[in-house]
Design an enzyme around this catalytic site. Structure first.
Site, PDB file in Angstrom:
ATOM      1  CG  ASP A  21      -1.836   1.221   1.252  1.00 54.33           C
ATOM      2  OD1 ASP A  21      -1.955   1.890   0.199  1.00 54.33           O
ATOM      3  OD2 ASP A  21      -2.429   1.493   2.320  1.00 54.33           O
ATOM      4  CE  LYS A  24      -0.349   3.704   3.555  1.00 58.29           C
ATOM      5  NZ  LYS A  24      -1.285   4.398   4.447  1.00 58.29           N
ATOM      6  NE  ARG A  60     -12.025   3.029   3.782  1.00 60.29           N
ATOM      7  CZ  ARG A  60     -11.940   3.900   4.780  1.00 60.29           C
ATOM      8  NH1 ARG A  60     -12.841   4.859   4.911  1.00 60.29           N
ATOM      9  NH2 ARG A  60     -10.964   3.821   5.658  1.00 60.29           N
TER      10      ARG A  60
END
Ligand code: BES
Ligand code: MG
Ligand code: ZN
Length: 502
Positions: free
Chosen positions: A273, A280, A354
């Site tokens: 991720d 990030k 999600r």
């Protein structure tokens, strides 16, 4: 892996490097240890007093004893006050300390006298099982990439559980179940510890396939073309920028019992991720290979379940993709359509868990109409701020399911803590130009609730519980049976959730 065996021979007859004695607080030295001390360590009582060893829960003391034949290590572990039901987590940590002491002294075989029901307040099968699972967890290490054999670390190889002859059957049963659970959890940890240049979505699919074959599980794998064809816009969007194809892995365990319930286990499998275009920053991106812990947990839990053979049907669905950046990446502001026809605005490409889970949950509930569904996911950083690393966040509107998960948390060791999930909060994921928005309205804060509210739109009528494992999945501090790296959070929880289903 540590070999765990049963023996009904006395501890002092065991030919192992160390004997492990569990002692209750204020034990009688004369009754319990005097004769042992006489042979192996004459000044044991003085030594214990010097180190203030009283048998308090969590205390440990190791000495090097000897007789004419040679050296015999003795470990003493404190179980706390008599006549209390021991906190199993304290016991797990004691087992972890035992392994760490053995490692530091390079002792490769141990024998312990299992504390009985009168001492622990828990039945012996459970204590045997917990001992074995925890010893396996403690012994796990990730050293695949250490090329110097001598630098790989010292491994404990053998653990003998000593109990009375009449308890042989239940202790053996505990050992067997404990090994299955420990192996499954360690496999999750291994996959999560392996870096993202090894564990890609297709690699997860390959490993799941091999396990399915080995254990006689049905398996179906949707590759990226199939994912697109099925209308799974969430998984598709998240994997767009990756050179590795996204994969939806579906595994099935079928009981021979008629009219059995079906339980669905769903896991988030982001093999890396990066955050996507909402990249990030340094300090947050480095450990994001862990973001597939949920998927690994669902796969390895169903493997363990197929070995334990409960009277329920189980399906595991792992939603695997890599969240990367490139000219093909999904953009903040994109609108995607999911398997169940609902749409969402991508407010933040880093809220990708999600998006993949939405399709997986919608698929599982529609295709299998399960009795209940549970998902585990490293979904939010916020859950760590809320409850810290010793808990997994539980979010559901179904109180009975919440209780069931909470119980599974206690018996399995994947402890849980419930967080708010109510109708009024669902407003936070609504949007003006799509049905939903994946990062919700920030003024509500409550990150884990936000994630759960989003997911609630994809479960149909299926009773469902979401478990946010992001706090407990990696680098959990001050826990003797873990090391740095993956903990396999959620794997033990899913196995227990299924095995104790009523
Ligand atoms: N994978 C992260 C969550 C995470 C954080 C797991 C730290 C393990 C350790 C997840 O995909 C994420 O980035 N979530 C965002 C959601 C936000 C953008 C709504 C977060 O928590 O900041
Ligand atoms: Mg791609
Ligand atoms: Zn993310």
């Amino acid at each position: 892996m540590i070999q765990c065996t049963f023996s009904d021979k006395k501890l002092k007859e065991q030919k192992v490097g160390a004997w492990v004695f569990f002692l209750e607080e204020d034990f009688s030295f004369d009754k319990e240890l005097a004769s042992l001390a006489k042979t192996y360590f004459p000044h044991l009582q003085t030594f214990m007093a010097h180190h203030k060893f009283t048998g308090k829960m969590g205390q440990s003391l190791a000495v090097v004893g000897s007789d004419a034949k040679g050296v015999q290590h003795l470990f003493f572990m404190g179980l706390g006050k008599k006549k209390t039901i021991i906190d199993v987590e304290d016991y797990r940590r004691l087992i972890g300390s035992m392994i760490r002491i053995a490692e530091s002294r390079k002792i490769d075989s141990l024998a312990l006298a299992l504390p009985d029901k009168k001492t622990t307040g828990h039945d012996l099968e459970f204590i045997a099982r917990t001992t074995v699972t925890t010893a396996l967890l403690a012994a796990y290490r990730f050293n695949d990439f250490i090329t110097d054999k001598n630098a790989k670390g010292f491994d404990v190889k053998e653990l003998v559980l000593v109990a009375e002859t009449k308890d042989k059957k239940i202790v053996m049963q505990g050992i067997k179940v404990g090994e299955i659970i420990g192996q499954a959890t360690n496999r999750t940890r291994h996959w999560a510890d392996l870096p993202a240049n090894v564990i890609t979505p297709p690699e997860l699919a390959k490993r799941a396939k091999a396990l399915a074959k080995e254990h006689g599980l049905d398996i179906t794998i949707f590759d990226e073309a199939k994912i697109e064809k099925m209308g799974m816009g969430g998984i598709k969007a998240v994997g767009l920028a990756s050179i590795h194809d996204s994969q939806l892995i579906i595994m099935q365990y079928k009981t021979t019992k008629k009219n059995a319930p079906t339980l669905a286990l769903v896991g988030k499998g982001i093999t890396f991720d990066s955050g996507g275009l909402n990249l990030k920053p340094t300090g947050y991106i480095e450990t994001m290979k862990e973001d597939m812990t949920g998927a690994a947990g669902a796969i390895n839990a169903i493997v363990a379940i197929s070995q334990l053979k409960p009277d329920v049907n189980v399906i595991a669905v792992a939603a695997c993709a890599e969240n990367m950046i490139s000219g093909a990446a999904n953009h903040p502001g994109d609108i995607i359509t999911f398997y169940n026809g609902k749409t969402a605005l991508v407010g933040n490409t880093d809220a990708e868990g999600r998006l993949v889970l939405a399709d997986a949950l919608a698929y599982a509930s529609k295709e299998f109409n399960p009795t209940a569904m549970i998902d585990i996911a490293t979904l939010t950083g916020a859950v760590s701020h809320a409850i810290g690393p010793f808990f997994n966040g539980v979010l559901t509107q179904d109180d009975a399911l919440a209780d069931h998960v909470e119980q599974a948390g206690e018996t399995s060791g994947d402890a849980t803590w419930r967080l708010p999930m109510i109708e009024r909060y669902k407003k936070m994921v609504e949007n003006d130009i799509a049905d939903l928005c994946n990062d919700g309205k920030t003024k509500y804060k409550a990150g884990p609730t936000n994630g759960a509210c989003f997911l609630s739109h994809f479960v149909g009528q299926t009773p469902w519980v979401h478990v946010d494992i992001a706090a407990a999945a990696y680098d959990v501090p001050d826990t003797s049976y873990y090391r740095s790296g993956s903990t396999g959070a959620g794997t033990r929880l899913l196995i227990d959730f299924v095995m104790n289903w009523k």
